[in-house]
Design a protein around this motif. Structure first.
Motif, mmCIF file in Angstrom:
data_model
loop_
_atom_site.group_PDB
_atom_site.id
_atom_site.type_symbol
_atom_site.label_atom_id
_atom_site.label_comp_id
_atom_site.label_asym_id
_atom_site.label_seq_id
_atom_site.Cartn_x
_atom_site.Cartn_y
_atom_site.Cartn_z
ATOM 1 N N GLN A 67 -11.175 -54.703 66.914
ATOM 2 C CA GLN A 67 -12.568 -54.271 66.936
ATOM 3 C C GLN A 67 -12.676 -52.748 66.972
ATOM 4 O O GLN A 67 -13.553 -52.166 66.328
ATOM 5 C CB GLN A 67 -13.284 -54.858 68.163
ATOM 6 C CG GLN A 67 -13.493 -56.358 68.096
ATOM 7 C CD GLN A 67 -14.508 -56.720 67.026
ATOM 8 O OE1 GLN A 67 -14.165 -56.901 65.853
ATOM 9 N NE2 GLN A 67 -15.756 -56.825 67.400
ATOM 10 N N THR A 89 -12.160 -51.580 63.486
ATOM 11 C CA THR A 89 -13.307 -51.923 62.639
ATOM 12 C C THR A 89 -14.486 -50.988 62.889
ATOM 13 O O THR A 89 -15.173 -50.564 61.950
ATOM 14 C CB THR A 89 -13.750 -53.378 62.898
ATOM 15 O OG1 THR A 89 -12.654 -54.257 62.627
ATOM 16 C CG2 THR A 89 -14.925 -53.767 62.008
ATOM 17 N N GLN A 90 -14.710 -50.652 64.171
ATOM 18 C CA GLN A 90 -15.875 -49.849 64.557
ATOM 19 C C GLN A 90 -15.551 -48.365 64.737
ATOM 20 O O GLN A 90 -16.400 -47.600 65.176
ATOM 21 C CB GLN A 90 -16.471 -50.414 65.838
ATOM 22 C CG GLN A 90 -16.939 -51.857 65.706
ATOM 23 C CD GLN A 90 -17.370 -52.450 67.023
ATOM 24 O OE1 GLN A 90 -17.856 -51.764 67.917
ATOM 25 N NE2 GLN A 90 -17.177 -53.758 67.182
ATOM 26 N N GLU A 97 -18.488 -60.391 62.288
ATOM 27 C CA GLU A 97 -18.627 -58.935 62.093
ATOM 28 C C GLU A 97 -18.728 -58.616 60.605
ATOM 29 O O GLU A 97 -19.586 -57.835 60.175
ATOM 30 C CB GLU A 97 -17.420 -58.230 62.711
ATOM 31 C CG GLU A 97 -17.429 -56.725 62.576
ATOM 32 C CD GLU A 97 -18.516 -56.050 63.412
ATOM 33 O OE1 GLU A 97 -18.977 -54.980 62.998
ATOM 34 O OE2 GLU A 97 -18.889 -56.606 64.454
#
Length: 303
Positions: free
Chosen positions: A132, A135-136, A170
């Protein structure tokens, strides 16, 4: 000569016992004869953590400081760091979570470090969190699809079930349906009901162009419905009534509305009752009775 040796030996033992005595004295200020979260005497946990440097005892001390009634974040960080420095993976996770919750850039950088250490230690949730972060673009980490995919696969293999579906969600939220589908399918293959429902939604939506497939949508909704997923049961009831992706079957529609209405979840129950009441106005009484009978048979097989 022998007498002198005995005196030296006694002196040595006295010096060795001083730290233990001091630790016990300090512990008496803070602890009663109660038990720590591990079930052992608080004094024993204190001695193992403070004097012996036992990482599990240090982790227990951190948990108490982090989650107790009188939460002390600084104290929790101190004990987590001591245990994490000895490669204690749960302590690494506790430390990472504290800094992740802070939310600022510097804290997230520290969190990324400890999630990384715990991920290398084989922790499935750490591997997911690190994915995550990639990804972010958190904690100084950059998007890396190949690394993200690897971490999520490792997370799943480690037994952290939500990894595949959450990553797929997501991607879906970013409009990347083609990329999300394989991850939903992997999660669905493991019996993830939310993933099955999401696949049904994707294939049921005519706005999804070539991906739209009412027949495939029905397959996923039906599978999730039979696993007990209430939103899928409600959706499947509508599809049975409308005849989308399968032959129209008002009795089967009423069956699934009746089954969904048995849920203990208040919001879902209200939604199911609305569908059932709607069906009351659309189908004959004998169809309702047949639907109720089918529902009872299904419910008995699940009880």
């Amino acid at each position: 000569m022998k007498t002198k040796k005995r005196k030296a030996s006694k002196g040595l033992w006295a010096w060795l016992l001083v730290p233990v005595a001091l630790a016990a004295g300090a512990a008496s200020v803070y602890f009663t004869a109660g038990t720590s979260p591990s079930g052992e005497n608080e004094w024993v946990t204190y001695a193992r953590a403070q004097v012996m440097g036992d990482p599990q005892a240090q982790y227990i001390k951190a948990i108490v400081a982090d989650t107790g009634k009188d939460r002390n974040e600084a104290e929790a960080i101190k004990w987590y760091e001591k245990a994490a420095a000895q490669s204690h993976v749960p302590a690494m996770m506790g430390l990472a979570d504290i800094y992740d919750r802070k939310g600022d850039t510097a804290s997230r950088t520290i969190a990324a470090h400890w999630y990384g250490e715990a991920a290398r230690g084989g922790d499935g949730r750490a591997q997911y969190q690190l994915a995550q972060y990639h990804t972010q673009s958190l904690g100084g980490l950059k998007p890396d699809p190949a690394k993200t995919a690897q971490l999520l696969q490792q997370s799943t293999d480690a037994g952290y079930g939500p990894a595949l579906n959450r990553y797929a969600q997501e991607l879906k939220s970013q409009g990347k349906l083609a990329e999300a589908l394989p991850w939903f399918q992997k999660a669905a293959a493991r019996g993830d009901m939310d993933a099955l429902y999401s696949l049904g939604e994707i294939y049921a939506d005519p706005l999804n162009g070539d991906l739209a497939s009412p027949i495939r949508a029905v397959t996923y909704f039906e599978e999730a419905a039979n696993l007990g997923h209430v939103p899928s049961q409600i959706k499947y009831a509508y599809l049975c009534l409308a005849g989308q992706g399968l032959p129209r079957d008002p009795v089967e529609a009423y069956k699934w509305a009746e089954i969904a209405s048995q849920t203990a979840d208040k919001a879902q129950k209200e939604a199911a009752l609305e569908v059932r009441e709607y069906l009351h106005t659309r189908i004959a009484p004998e169809q309702q009775q047949s639907g109720e009978m089918r529902a009872q048979v299904w419910l008995k097989t699940r009880s």
